[in-house]
Design a protein around this motif. Sequence first.
Motif: not given
Length: 167
Positions: A7-29
């Motif tokens: 099972i893949h478990i992932v959070a992705r943006s509409t344009n497919g982004v999942i990471g930025k500079e080694g971290q998640l691009p957002w904080h979604l509790p």
Amino acid sequence: MDNVPVIHIVARSTNGVIGKEGQLPWHLPKDLKFFKEKTMGHSMVMGRKTFEAFPSPLKGRMHLVVSKKVSPESLPENVKYFNSIQEAIDWAKENDNLVYVIGGGEIFNQTIDIATDLLITEVETIADGDVFYPSINLDRWELMQSEPQSADEKHPFNFAFNHYKRK
Ligand SMILES: NC(=O)c1ccc[n+]([C@@H]2O[C@H](COP(=O)([O-])OP(=O)(O)OC[C@H]3O[C@@H](n4cnc5c(N)ncnc54)[C@H](OP(=O)(O)O)[C@@H]3O)[C@@H](O)[C@H]2O)c1
């Protein structure tokens, strides 16, 4: 062992982004809570870079870290290193009733063809980032469930918890 879901478990943006500079691009509790509930008590296969982005190993879960480098000498009891993705997945299949693959981009790319299920948090934003989730062919995946979540003071974007199963 061949019936064990991968099972893949992932959070992705509409344009497919999942990471930025080694971290998640957002904080979604709510997404962090969803991730914790799903993975608790299970094995998680991950790339070395994703593992190193955690401040410390996550409680109650086995970390199966994939790296071509030599494993560090002393590791916490819930961390194991493997030289190949297949070895990590095989270990998880032998020791668990399902396998979570938690990223990052390199590991998702190399396991999309063997994944049986995708738990994708679809984040409604065009994000700036440097790591992407592979594009998925919706002819091959059936959307089994979708739980939309509205933006609020703690969540800057709308998002949805989507479960896709391989057709
Ligand atoms: N949004 C999300 O849901 C989510 C989830 C996870 C991660 N992320 C983000 O994704 C980014 C990290 O992803 P990434 O693609 O840069 O790195 P990654 O996939 O986490 O790790 C890459 C590393 O894994 C090892 N590796 C990859 N393929 C291998 C193979 N076939 N055999 C052995 N080792 C292999 C290598 O480690 P060595 O260099 O040690 O050999 C490689 O450098 C971060 O920004 C993170 O925050 C986002």
